[in-house]
Design a protein around this motif. Structure first.
Motif, mmCIF file in Angstrom:
data_model
loop_
_atom_site.group_PDB
_atom_site.id
_atom_site.type_symbol
_atom_site.label_atom_id
_atom_site.label_comp_id
_atom_site.label_asym_id
_atom_site.label_seq_id
_atom_site.Cartn_x
_atom_site.Cartn_y
_atom_site.Cartn_z
ATOM 1 N N ARG A 68 0.813 -1.243 0.041
ATOM 2 C CA ARG A 68 -0.036 0.008 -0.188
ATOM 3 C C ARG A 68 1.213 1.246 0.169
ATOM 4 O O ARG A 68 1.565 1.389 0.913
ATOM 5 C CB ARG A 68 -0.937 -0.168 1.342
ATOM 6 N N PRO A 69 0.699 2.031 -0.842
ATOM 7 C CA PRO A 69 1.838 3.065 -0.946
ATOM 8 C C PRO A 69 1.651 4.036 0.055
ATOM 9 O O PRO A 69 0.421 4.110 0.620
ATOM 10 C CB PRO A 69 1.364 3.957 -2.412
ATOM 11 N N LYS A 70 2.653 4.720 0.810
ATOM 12 C CA LYS A 70 2.620 5.386 1.968
ATOM 13 C C LYS A 70 1.749 6.571 1.835
ATOM 14 O O LYS A 70 1.051 6.791 2.985
ATOM 15 C CB LYS A 70 4.056 6.054 2.182
ATOM 16 N N ALA A 71 1.395 7.060 0.732
ATOM 17 C CA ALA A 71 0.690 8.276 0.452
ATOM 18 C C ALA A 71 -0.942 7.996 0.343
ATOM 19 O O ALA A 71 -1.700 8.868 0.280
ATOM 20 C CB ALA A 71 1.003 8.923 -0.685
#
Lengths: 342, 134
Positions: A68-71
């Motif tokens: 899951r991308p951090k952003a």
């Protein structure tokens, strides 16, 4: 908990199980048919003639790393595929796939073969299909990546543009049948003209059928309208940041939507489960499966035959050609119905 | 059992199936997050800004116009079911309704809100000559 309720629960469970299998089989069918159209075999090694390929795919996807991308927005990122899949399953719930049956006298009252027998079925199909747009928009938004956002927005704009033509084509069908219940529309198509031409609505509404199929293909982001997934333009569009199972749920929702569109087309235009010979033995659902299979094959056939639309051509076509055609089709159908006092 | 209970059961089954699949994957998959893997994708280079920037207003316009015509279709469905009772006067009434809405549709078309390719409008403008102040 009487027997009838238990039987209905069993039918719901069977439909659910069949839908999951359908999405797996469609993955394989698409790859095999694509292969044969491209003069090659498609998946061949896993199982006899590649038939266990979907199972291998699912097992592989389960063991992949979930990124899951951090952003990304954590809750929405997880919610989007769940929403897509839930809308896809629920849409199929409104479609009856067989005639009413007492299971050879086992039950006192006949039970309808299908998850739900709603008297506003067509409206619910339209409503739940609209909910499917949310999953895609959320996926694009939650990923917080420019490719995903653009892909999600374009996909949702495409889907809502073609929903107008979709609903108007269906309105012409319910005009012919005089009812919103899908079962009644199918029953209005029983019988024959001149003894051998079945009373299917596709013969009364050829333009409407074509409009419905085109709008259905655009709704499910398939075939020449699969711009949201266009690998060359948008990487994977709204799917870019998804991996493993969360990714797999999107194509699964897409295939179940395909199955639902085909089932609705079969019920509303091609006479559902009516057909010669098989109905008197309670096997009308076999005709249903055959017709749905035919339309699904056409879906896959069209995808691997025609080139993809450009996005502005797609939107132009939906708003400036298809919607007026659907409206004119509706008005002309209404005038003809009144003229012939049908 | 009323039909709606079946729809609810399918909905719950669908949500449950998706949640179980995601849960299984989270349990079974390896977890090795690195900064490169967690960064958003932008063709192999570090991303410039996030996606919460302004985007084209065309999407908003399409949604608004869709909403208007969707309401029109919502009015269409009861009329379609009751057509045989309403007869020719009913058809004339719905045609009038459509005519009123089609004035709006033509306005939207001519103003270019349905155009996704400004190049087409620019080409047509070149052919037609300079537009008078609208």
């Amino acid at each position: 908990m009487d027997l009838r309720f238990a039987v209905q629960l069993g039918i719901i469970g069977l439909t659910f199980f069949m839908l999951i299998n359908a999405s797996a089989v469609l993955v394989l069918a698409e790859r095999k048919i694509m292969g044969f159209m491209q003069q090659r075999y498609g998946p061949y090694l896993v199982g006899p003639h590649g038939m266990l390929q979907p199972l291998a795919d699912i097992v592989k996807l389960l063991f992949k790393e979930e990124l899951r991308p951090k952003a990304a927005d954590k809750w929405l990122f997880n919610l989007a595929p769940i929403l897509s899949v839930a809308a896809a399953f629920t849409a199929f719930a409104t479609v009856p796939w067989g005639a009413e049956t007492t299971f050879f006298g086992l039950l006192d009252d006949p039970v309808s073969l299908g998850v739900a027998d709603l008297n506003v079925g067509v409206l619910v199909i339209f409503a739940v299909t609209s909910m499917g747009v949310y999953g895609i928009v959320l996926a694009g938004w939650a990923s917080n990546s420019k490719y995903s956002l653009l892909g999600g927005l374009r996909a949702s704009a495409q889907m809502i543009s073609y929903e107008l033509s979709y609903a108007t084509a269906l309105a012409a069908v319910i005009l012919l049948a005089g009812s919103l219940s899908v079962r009644e529309v199918v029953d209005a198509q029983s019988g024959y003209w001149l003894g051998f031409i079945p009373r299917w609505y596709v013969f009364l509404q050829p333009v409407g059928f074509i409009i419905y199929v085109i709008a259905g293909v655009a709704e499910t982001n398939r075939a020449p309208f699969d711009f949201p997934e266009a690998e060359q333009e948008l990487v994977a569009g709204y799917n870019t940041e998804y991996s493993a199972v969360r990714f797999a749920l999107f194509p699964q929702a897409e295939y179940i939507n395909m199955a639902t569109m085909s089932a609705v087309a079969t019920d509303l235009y091609l006479g559902g489960w009516h057909g010669p010979f098989l109905e008197q033995y309670g096997l009308g659902w076999l005709w249903f499966l055959m017709k749905v299979g035919l339309i699904l094959f056409t879906y896959i056939w069209v995808r691997w035959t025609v080139p993809r639309y450009r996005y502005d051509q797609l939107m132009n076509f939906g708003w400036k050609w298809l919607f007026p055609a659907a409206v004119i089709n509706l008005i002309v159908t209404a005038a003809l119905v009144l003229y012939f006092n049908a | 059992m009323d039909g709606w209970l079946g729809v609810l059961i399918m909905l719950v089954l669908g949500v449950g199936f998706a949640a179980v699949m995601i849960g299984l994957s989270v349990l079974l998959g390896p977890k090795n997050p690195t900064p490169e893997k967690l960064a958003p994708y932008e063709c192999g280079m570090p991303a410039v800004g996030d996606a919460r920037e302004r985007h084209s207003v065309k999407f908003y316009l399409v949604a608004m116009i869709f909403l208007l015509f969707d309401i029109e279709i919502a009015f269409l469905y009861p009329w379609a079911v009751a057509l045989r009772d309403l007869g020719w006067p009913g058809l004339m009434q719905i045609v009038t309704f459509f005519m009123i809405l089609s004035v709006g549709y033509l306005y939207v078309w001519r103003k270019g809100a349905l155009d996704w390719a400004p190049a087409a409008r620019a080409r047509n403008a070149l052919r037609r000559g300079p537009r008078k102040a609208a």
